[in-house]
Scaffold this active site. Structure first.
Site, PDB file in Angstrom:
ATOM      1  N   ARG A   1       0.863  -1.180   0.000  1.00 37.07           N
ATOM      2  CA  ARG A   1       0.000   0.000   0.000  1.00 37.07           C
ATOM      3  C   ARG A   1       0.895   1.224   0.000  1.00 37.07           C
ATOM      4  O   ARG A   1       2.011   1.200   0.534  1.00 37.07           O
ATOM      5  CB  ARG A   1      -0.906   0.014   1.232  1.00 37.07           C
ATOM      6  CG  ARG A   1      -1.835  -1.190   1.368  1.00 37.07           C
ATOM      7  CD  ARG A   1      -2.624  -1.110   2.682  1.00 37.07           C
ATOM      8  NE  ARG A   1      -3.554  -2.221   2.831  1.00 37.07           N
ATOM      9  CZ  ARG A   1      -3.282  -3.364   3.458  1.00 37.07           C
ATOM     10  NH1 ARG A   1      -2.074  -3.538   4.012  1.00 37.07           N
ATOM     11  NH2 ARG A   1      -4.167  -4.319   3.545  1.00 37.07           N
TER      12      ARG A   1
ATOM     13  N   LYS B   1      -2.219  -2.783   8.014  1.00 30.28           N
ATOM     14  CA  LYS B   1      -3.387  -2.338   8.761  1.00 30.28           C
ATOM     15  C   LYS B   1      -3.485  -3.094  10.080  1.00 30.28           C
ATOM     16  O   LYS B   1      -3.184  -4.275  10.161  1.00 30.28           O
ATOM     17  CB  LYS B   1      -4.659  -2.569   7.934  1.00 30.28           C
ATOM     18  CG  LYS B   1      -4.782  -1.640   6.733  1.00 30.28           C
ATOM     19  CD  LYS B   1      -6.105  -1.844   6.022  1.00 30.28           C
ATOM     20  CE  LYS B   1      -6.277  -0.862   4.877  1.00 30.28           C
ATOM     21  NZ  LYS B   1      -7.573  -1.058   4.170  1.00 30.28           N
TER      22      LYS B   1
ATOM     23  N   ARG C   1      -0.597  -1.853  -6.736  1.00 35.89           N
ATOM     24  CA  ARG C   1      -0.780  -2.985  -5.811  1.00 35.89           C
ATOM     25  C   ARG C   1      -1.736  -4.009  -6.426  1.00 35.89           C
ATOM     26  O   ARG C   1      -1.490  -5.220  -6.365  1.00 35.89           O
ATOM     27  CB  ARG C   1      -1.312  -2.451  -4.485  1.00 35.89           C
ATOM     28  CG  ARG C   1      -1.717  -3.506  -3.453  1.00 35.89           C
ATOM     29  CD  ARG C   1      -2.042  -2.789  -2.148  1.00 35.89           C
ATOM     30  NE  ARG C   1      -2.877  -3.550  -1.241  1.00 35.89           N
ATOM     31  CZ  ARG C   1      -2.408  -4.396  -0.334  1.00 35.89           C
ATOM     32  NH1 ARG C   1      -1.106  -4.615  -0.250  1.00 35.89           N
ATOM     33  NH2 ARG C   1      -3.230  -5.029   0.486  1.00 35.89           N
TER      34      ARG C   1
ATOM     35  N   TYR D   1      -9.260  -8.018  -5.232  1.00 37.58           N
ATOM     36  CA  TYR D   1      -8.069  -7.286  -5.646  1.00 37.58           C
ATOM     37  C   TYR D   1      -7.443  -7.906  -6.887  1.00 37.58           C
ATOM     38  O   TYR D   1      -6.806  -7.228  -7.669  1.00 37.58           O
ATOM     39  CB  TYR D   1      -7.021  -7.282  -4.523  1.00 37.58           C
ATOM     40  CG  TYR D   1      -7.148  -6.142  -3.567  1.00 37.58           C
ATOM     41  CD1 TYR D   1      -6.101  -5.258  -3.371  1.00 37.58           C
ATOM     42  CD2 TYR D   1      -8.308  -5.935  -2.842  1.00 37.58           C
ATOM     43  CE1 TYR D   1      -6.198  -4.212  -2.490  1.00 37.58           C
ATOM     44  CE2 TYR D   1      -8.425  -4.887  -1.958  1.00 37.58           C
ATOM     45  CZ  TYR D   1      -7.370  -4.034  -1.775  1.00 37.58           C
ATOM     46  OH  TYR D   1      -7.475  -2.983  -0.905  1.00 37.58           O
TER      47      TYR D   1
END
Length: 315
Positions: A169, A192, A263, A295
Site C-alpha cells: 500500500r 493495517k 498494488r 483485488y
C-alpha cells in the site's frame, strides 16, 4: 455480561459523552484503529447523534437510544440518501453505529435490537482496476522522466518499483524508515491494524532503492524516513498520487492508474502467472481471502481452474 477486552469495571460510563470517550479509547487500545480510521468513525457517530437530536427534538440519552425503533434508523438512512452520501459511505456509517451499540450492550449500558435488524444500502461489488503488464512496464520506464531533479526521479522509480514489485500500500511504503536499509531479499512491513508481514523484494526493486539512496541528498538515522520529499521531510501520499496523475497524462493511461492500482496489478499479474491465491493473500496482508479475490479480479472460471489443478480428487 462480559466486559470488552481491555476495559475495567472502574471505567464507569455515566453519560453519553463518557460512553463516546471510552468507546474511542477502546478503538485505539484494543482494536488498534489508526488515527484516520478513528477520525472517520468519530465523524460517523457524531453525524448520527446530531441527526437523532433533530429527529427526536432533544439531546439523546441512553434511554432515548435504547428506545429507538427501526423506523428511526431508516429515517437516518433516508436523510443520508437525500443528502447524496455514497452507498459505501452510508454502509460504513451504519457499521460504525452498530459497533457503538454493540459496545454499549457489552458494557451493560443499554440494549437495542432494532439497530441489528436494519439492512444497509445494497453496494454493488466492485473489482479494482489493474494495469496491464505493458502499462505497468511503461509506467516504470517513464516515471523518472517526469521529475525535476535526478534524485527525485530515482526516488519515484524506487517507490513505483516497490509498489508494483512487492504489492505494498502507498501508506506502507511511505511509512518505511531508513532502518529498513540495506534492503535484503525481504522486507518487514507493518500493515493495517499494526499487523506485520514479510514480503520478498525483487533484485530490480533493490537496485532501484539503492540507486535512490545513493542520489538522495538527505541522510539521517534509523528512524528517519526512507522516502523523502523535496524539502527532506517524509514524502506525502498526495505527491506520489500527483506523480501518477502526470504519468497518466504522459502515457495516456486510464483514470484508474493510481498508486494503489500498482498494488492491484502486482496481485493480478502474480495470479495470472500461476501464483497461489493463499500466498498472494499473505503477500498483500489481507485478513480475508474474499478481499484478495476482489483485488486480483478473480472470476469464476479462474477459481474453477485453480480448484481443478489443486484439489487432490481432480488429479
Amino acid at each position: 455480561m462480559a466486559e470488552p477486552s481491555g476495559l475495567t469495571k472502574s471505567e464507569t460510563i455515566t453519560d453519553l459523552n463518557g460512553a463516546v470517550r471510552v468507546w474511542k479509547q477502546w478503538l485505539t487500545s484494543e482494536k488498534r484503529a489508526s488515527a484516520h480510521t478513528l477520525t472517520a468513525y468519530e465523524r460517523d457517530l457524531e453525524q448520527f447523534l446530531e441527526f437523532m437530536q433533530d429527529h427526536l427534538g432533544t439531546i439523546p440519552g441512553f434511554a432515548d437510544l435504547a428506545a429507538l425503533k427501526p423506523a428511526d434508523f431508516r429515517a437516518y438512512l433516508a436523510r443520508r440518501a437525500a443528502k447524496g452520501y455514497a452507498k459505501t459511505s452510508t454502509g460504513r456509517a451504519l457499521s460504525v453505529i452498530r459497533g457503538f451499540f454493540r459496545f454499549l450492550e457489552r458494557r451493560g449500558v443499554l440494549s437495542n435490537a432494532a439497530i441489528f435488524s436494519i439492512r444497509g444500502p445494497r453496494i454493488p461489488a466492485s473489482v479494482p482496476k489493474a494495469l496491464t503488464v505493458a502499462e505497468a512496464a511503461e509506467t516504470l520506464d517513464a516515471i523518472g522522466d517526469l521529475a525535476s531533479e535526478p534524485w527525485i526521479a530515482a526516488r519515484d522509480i524506487a517507490l513505483v518499483s516497490l509498489l508494483y514489485g512487492a504489492g505494498l500500500r502507498i501508506g506502507e511504503a511511505l511509512a518505511l524508515n531508513r532502518d529498513a536499509l540495506p534492503v535484503g531479499e525481504t522486507l518487514s512491513i507493518t500493515g493495517k491494524g499494526n499487523k506485520q508481514r514479510i514480503v520478498p523484494v525483487l533484485p530490480a526493486v533493490r537496485a532501484a532503492i539503492d540507486d535512490y539512496i545513493a542520489q538522495c541528498p538527505y541522510r539521517g538515522g534509523p528512524e528517519d524516513p526512507l522516502f523523502r520529499g523535496a524539502r527532506g521531510k517524509r514524502l506525502q501520499a498526495g505527491i506520489a498520487q500527483r506523480t501518477m496523475r502526470l504519468a497518466r497524462g504522459w502515457l495516456d493511461l486510464p483514470e484508474t492508474a493510481t498508486p494503489h492500482a500498482l498494488r492491484h496489478s502486482f496481485a493480478t499479474h502474480l495470479l495470472a502467472g500461476g501464483g497461489d491465491l493463499r500466498a498472494i493473500q499473505e503477500l498483500l496482508g489481507h485478513a480475508s481471502l474474499s478481499t484478495t479475490q476482489r483485488y486480483t479480479s478473480v472470476d469464476a472460471e479462474r477459481l474453477m481452474d485453480v480448484h481443478s489443478r489443486a484439489h487432490p480428487r481432480d488429479r
